[in-house]
Write an enzyme that holds these catalytic residues in place. Structure first.
Site, short mmCIF file in Angstrom:
data_model
loop_
_atom_site.label_atom_id
_atom_site.label_comp_id
_atom_site.label_asym_id
_atom_site.label_seq_id
_atom_site.Cartn_x
_atom_site.Cartn_y
_atom_site.Cartn_z
N THR A 22 11.95 -9.85 24.85
CA THR A 22 11.80 -8.64 25.51
C THR A 22 11.11 -8.75 26.90
O THR A 22 9.91 -9.12 27.19
CB THR A 22 11.35 -7.25 24.55
OG1 THR A 22 11.98 -7.79 23.51
CG2 THR A 22 11.40 -6.28 25.44
N GLU A 62 17.27 -8.95 21.69
CA GLU A 62 17.16 -9.00 20.16
C GLU A 62 16.98 -7.51 19.64
O GLU A 62 15.74 -6.93 20.10
CB GLU A 62 16.54 -9.88 19.67
CG GLU A 62 16.68 -10.01 18.00
CD GLU A 62 18.04 -9.85 17.50
OE1 GLU A 62 18.76 -10.88 18.08
OE2 GLU A 62 18.25 -9.30 16.83
N ARG A 85 14.91 -5.70 13.21
CA ARG A 85 13.81 -4.98 12.90
C ARG A 85 12.89 -5.95 11.89
O ARG A 85 13.63 -6.64 11.06
CB ARG A 85 14.00 -3.62 12.09
CG ARG A 85 14.60 -2.75 12.99
CD ARG A 85 15.09 -1.49 12.31
NE ARG A 85 16.51 -2.02 11.41
CZ ARG A 85 16.82 -1.40 10.79
NH1 ARG A 85 16.58 0.06 10.48
NH2 ARG A 85 17.88 -1.86 9.95
N CYS A 118 6.15 -4.61 18.94
CA CYS A 118 7.03 -4.17 20.12
C CYS A 118 6.81 -2.73 20.66
O CYS A 118 6.75 -2.78 21.94
CB CYS A 118 8.60 -4.11 19.50
SG CYS A 118 8.87 -5.61 19.09
P1 NAD Z 1 6.02 -14.57 17.93
O1 NAD Z 1 4.43 -14.22 18.47
O2 NAD Z 1 6.05 -14.13 16.42
O3 NAD Z 1 6.72 -15.83 18.15
C1 NAD Z 1 6.60 -16.37 19.53
C2 NAD Z 1 6.49 -17.88 19.20
O4 NAD Z 1 6.87 -18.57 20.62
C3 NAD Z 1 5.21 -18.44 18.79
O5 NAD Z 1 5.53 -19.17 17.71
C4 NAD Z 1 4.71 -19.18 20.13
O6 NAD Z 1 3.97 -20.59 19.66
C5 NAD Z 1 6.11 -19.81 20.60
N1 NAD Z 1 5.93 -20.24 22.07
C6 NAD Z 1 5.36 -19.92 23.04
N2 NAD Z 1 5.42 -20.53 24.05
C7 NAD Z 1 6.49 -21.40 24.02
C8 NAD Z 1 7.02 -22.46 24.70
N3 NAD Z 1 6.70 -22.52 25.92
N4 NAD Z 1 7.87 -23.13 23.93
C9 NAD Z 1 8.22 -23.07 22.87
N5 NAD Z 1 7.74 -21.85 21.87
C10 NAD Z 1 6.65 -21.12 22.29
O7 NAD Z 1 7.00 -13.44 18.71
P2 NAD Z 1 8.26 -12.37 18.23
O8 NAD Z 1 7.65 -11.36 17.50
O9 NAD Z 1 8.96 -13.59 17.70
O10 NAD Z 1 8.86 -12.04 19.62
C11 NAD Z 1 9.40 -12.62 20.43
C12 NAD Z 1 10.07 -11.90 21.51
O11 NAD Z 1 11.11 -11.13 20.81
C13 NAD Z 1 9.12 -10.90 22.02
O12 NAD Z 1 9.41 -10.93 23.63
C14 NAD Z 1 9.29 -9.53 21.22
O13 NAD Z 1 9.09 -8.75 22.08
C15 NAD Z 1 10.85 -9.73 21.25
N6 NAD Z 1 11.43 -9.03 20.15
C16 NAD Z 1 10.41 -9.13 19.10
C17 NAD Z 1 11.05 -8.31 17.75
C18 NAD Z 1 10.03 -8.46 16.45
O14 NAD Z 1 10.52 -7.43 15.67
N7 NAD Z 1 8.95 -9.29 16.38
C19 NAD Z 1 12.31 -7.67 17.73
C20 NAD Z 1 13.02 -7.58 18.72
C21 NAD Z 1 12.56 -8.27 19.91
#
Ligand code: NAD
Length: 429
Positions: free
Chosen positions: A121, A151, A154, A260
């Site tokens: 996001t 994405e 949920r 989020c």
């Molecule tokens: P998260 O913190 O669980 O995972 C992010 C991962 O990215 C971590 O494992 C981190 O080590 C890795 N990372 C960081 N820098 C990196 C790099 N340069 N190369 C490779 N890996 C790297 O985050 P998340 O909850 O999965 O969310 C990810 C994105 O998706 C965010 O922008 C969030 O807003 C969005 N999103 C999240 C959800 C949710 O329910 N969690 C739903 C929709 C969208």
């Protein structure tokens, strides 16, 4: 297709596993080497229903693997999904450090045409930012496209949400990218909304903040209900039958949390501010949300008086049921406030205790729900896990010092509990 996933968190791991299930060759990479090591041993670092089984099945079939050799993963892929975190910075804006790092990693290893798909996001303009970062850092010029594909999954129902989404949003003007994405998502039945990158990026923020607004709205209604003697559950039911309103996100409670809604609300306020618009409505949404957590603490004080030295039992730590995610969990925020007031808190959660202790080391956790109740002065329901609904509340009453239940999730039946002799308090009822 050969797919690389950069970032193996809640979104990246689900995306990788689901795309593997759809028949693609998926390799997931992450800068966190420990995560990759444990995934290679088929140890799944997060709790998400069905994910453990899906990951193991796809690994066995040879469709899904994990690697920390970022450059090889990028070189061998046709499509690269960026799924890294975009946390709030000190001013509430989305911190794009990890996005830029991922873009630089792609630039350093690009060896032929790549379609770079941003699932994180990100504020409007980030698709262009990734494009510029790749261009600036590419040593040999290769063709590529960067598109926005937000994405909407949920946590707690992420696999089903990914495979059966309400819609798929694609922000790009590249015909080649549209053809590839249409092909990739062909097995998924959902409306495909193809738009420009800026609109795709805004769709994600607008959707999340609209839902956050609904939550704060029903919490505000709940507070009025309490004052006038109405029951917010009845009110929400009556509202929900109106098709223009719907039932979803009309559950009064301790306020929204998670990784989020709070961060995306803050980020949209900043995006608006940077572009000359004062998003007062959304500021109000956040204000109501914070006040709601404070109100839950006031409910406890109303029942117990001075909190210093009182023991409070807490059911639930994750920000919602069926996840181990405690990021911005209202449960932890409320517990922190209780601890600040001098209360002792005993807590239990089916899966989130380890994560909770990492963010609140002084938290006292116990092995089961009955132990939470044992000699506590009041019981606080903070996350509506199903298993809490089926506990033996007669037994719980005998274990408690006082038969007080504060149900911040309105998930228990007040009538039954009052018949058992409990002093029950919900939200807005
Ligand atoms: P998260 O913190 O669980 O995972 C992010 C991962 O990215 C971590 O494992 C981190 O080590 C890795 N990372 C960081 N820098 C990196 C790099 N340069 N190369 C490779 N890996 C790297 O985050 P998340 O909850 O999965 O969310 C990810 C994105 O998706 C965010 O922008 C969030 O807003 C969005 N999103 C999240 C959800 C949710 O329910 N969690 C739903 C929709 C969208």
């Amino acid at each position: 297709m050969d797919i690389a996933i950069l970032g193996v968190g809640y979104v990246g791991l689900v995306t990788g596993a689901c795309l593997a299930k759809l028949g693609n060759q998926v390799v997931c990479a992450d800068v966190n080497k420990d995560k990759i090591t444990s995934l290679n041993k088929a140890v799944i670092p997060i709790y998400e229903p069905g994910l453990d089984e899906l990951v193991k099945t796809e690994m066995r079939k040879g469709n899904l693997s994990f690697s920390d050799a970022m450059s090889r993963v990028i070189e061998n892929s046709d499509l690269i999904f960026i799924c890294v975190g975009t946390p709030s910075d000190d001013n509430g804006a989305a911190d794009l450090t990890y996005i830029k790092d991922a873009a630089r990693e792609i630039a350093m290893s690009i060896n032929r045409y790549k379609l770079v798909i941003n699932k994180s996001t990100v504020p409007v303009g980030s698709t262009m930012l990734v494009e510029h970062t790749i261009k600036e850092n590419m040593s040999v010029v290769h063709e590529f496209d960067v598109i926005s594909n937000p994405e909407f999954l949920r946590e707690g129902s992420a696999i089903d949400d990914f495979l059966n989404p309400d819609r798929i949003v694609v922000g790009t003007t590249s015909q080649k990218a549209i053809s590839l994405l249409t092909e990739l998502y062909r097995p998924i039945t959902a409306p495909l909304i193809i738009t420009d990158p800026a609109s795709a990026e805004m769709i994600k923020y607008a959707s999340n903040t609209f839902l956050a607004t609904k939550v704060s709205f029903i919490n505000a209604i709940a507070n009025v209900c309490e004052a006038v003697g109405a029951d917010v559950k009845e009110v929400a039911l009556g509202m929900g039958y109106d098709k223009r309103i719907g039932f979803e996100f009309l559950r009064a409670g301790p306020g929204f949390g998670g990784s989020c809604f709070p961060k995306d609300s803050k980020a949209l306020i900043r995006i608006a501010e940077d572009n000359g618009y004062d998003f007062r409505l959304l500021k109000g949404v956040l204000e109501v949300n914070e006040a709601q957590q404070e109100l839950m603490v006031l409910k406890v004080k109303k029942k117990l008086g001075e909190l210093s030295g009182k023991t409070i039992g807490a059911f639930g730590l994750s920000f919602k049921p069926n996840t181990d995610d405690v990021r911005n969990s209202p449960a932890l925020a409320i517990i922190r406030k209780l601890l600040d007031e001098g209360a002792l808190v005993k807590a239990f959660d089916p899966v989130a205790m380890d994560n909770a202790k990492m963010s609140l080391p002084q938290l006292n956790t116990v092995t089961d729900a009955y132990e939470v109740a044992n000699k506590s002065d009041a019981l606080l329901i903070l996350t509506e896990w199903d298993e809490f609904k089926w506990l033996d509340f007669s037994k719980i009453k005998n274990l408690l010092n006082n038969p007080v239940i504060i149900d911040t999730r309105n998930c228990l039946d007040p009538k039954t509990l009052r018949q058992l002799g409990f002093d029950y308090e919900g939200v807005g009822r």
